[in-house]
Scaffold this active site. Sequence first.
Site, PDB file in Angstrom:
ATOM      1  N   CYS A  73      -4.505   4.251  -8.599  1.00  0.00           N
ATOM      2  CA  CYS A  73      -4.804   4.155  -7.241  1.00  0.00           C
ATOM      3  C   CYS A  73      -4.535   5.324  -6.275  1.00  0.00           C
ATOM      4  CB  CYS A  73      -4.417   2.980  -6.627  1.00  0.00           C
ATOM      5  SG  CYS A  73      -5.051   1.471  -7.854  1.00  0.00           S
ATOM      6  N   HIS A 127      -4.474   2.124   1.182  1.00  0.00           N
ATOM      7  CA  HIS A 127      -5.040   1.872  -0.425  1.00  0.00           C
ATOM      8  C   HIS A 127      -5.183   0.252  -0.243  1.00  0.00           C
ATOM      9  CE1 HIS A 127      -6.233   0.609  -4.404  1.00  0.00           C
ATOM     10  NE2 HIS A 127      -5.082   0.258  -4.814  1.00  0.00           N
ATOM     11  N   ASN A 149     -10.433  -3.777  -4.861  1.00  0.00           N
ATOM     12  CA  ASN A 149      -9.484  -2.675  -5.090  1.00  0.00           C
ATOM     13  C   ASN A 149     -10.519  -1.853  -5.894  1.00  0.00           C
ATOM     14  OD1 ASN A 149      -7.880  -0.815  -6.296  1.00  0.00           O
ATOM     15  ND2 ASN A 149      -6.306  -2.629  -6.776  1.00  0.00           N
TER      16      ASN A 149
END
Length: 336
Positions: A116, A256, A286
């Site tokens: 990520c 994020h 996500n």
Amino acid sequence: MRGLRSVGILSTGSYTPERVLTNADLEKMVDTSDEWVVTRTGIRERRISAPEQASSDLALEAAKIALEKAQVRPGELDMIIVATVTPDMMFPSTACILQDKLGAAKAAAMDVSAACTGFLYGITTASQFIANGLYRYVLVVGVECLSKITDYTDRNTCVLFGDGAGAALLGPVEQGMGFLAFDLGADGSGGPLLSLPGGGSRLPASSETVEQRQHYISMAGSEVFKFAVKVMNSATEAVLEKAGISKEEIDLMVPHQANRRIIDAAVKRFGLSEEKVVINLDRYGNMSSASIPVALDEAIEAGRLKEGDNVVLVGFGGGLTWGAALCKWSTREAKE
């Protein structure tokens, strides 16, 4: 000796697949509920790539938009960096596949694997090539097809992830503008907390690894949560200190998009109003390395950024990794 160039983001683009997977859809697949998912994560739906779509296909769409906005031709690209943990295949790199699809014949190409945090690792790397004068235009794409490695029998992980791509074209900007500071970090001892065990040289694909579902994301959720809250704060503080900017001077934060509670903890820490934080995980979940560039692109399209704004990009991911970048916003390319 010539000084370093200032480097900024000249344009962005994003793409998400058409198919929407809602919490109501997941209720029919695993033991969960819309209330459970929203309360714990803030996610309401996510995008899922079509069976025939791979990461390079999503990346291509986002890249074309970014290049068109900047009026830069693929042939002018000096380098392509693709951040992903869901490459089309082990090799060649997804960046090389994208280079061919774009027709960016003179561009060097490589993938970055930092989960990520991948987009932040990508723009930090790209900036160095431009700052020292080796390259002028570097395209950085964060892209994931996480649905391809998500276990839809595991209710703790399948509610979290979605697919998408975000692209940023980096180039030289006016002196004093653009990126002011970066902070990257890693703690490999935490690697087992978030991983995909099967398919590599440690556990090559076999009937046993398939039966044991080792080709899907494995995550220790509570441990990752605690890590995330800590490093979101420390990485942001690090870039502010390096640039000599106070938290009161932050105009926009693009975190994020993993979990609403993690974002809320960071917002509280820095005393930011909701208007200064970009949140879209309710619609996308996500998307790993794609989450920050997609959120940034949407913020730009919504008119939430103006010339000279101080923008913080911050994230964390498997590895374990983390990173942040502070940018004095400008899309005005420096002429030489």
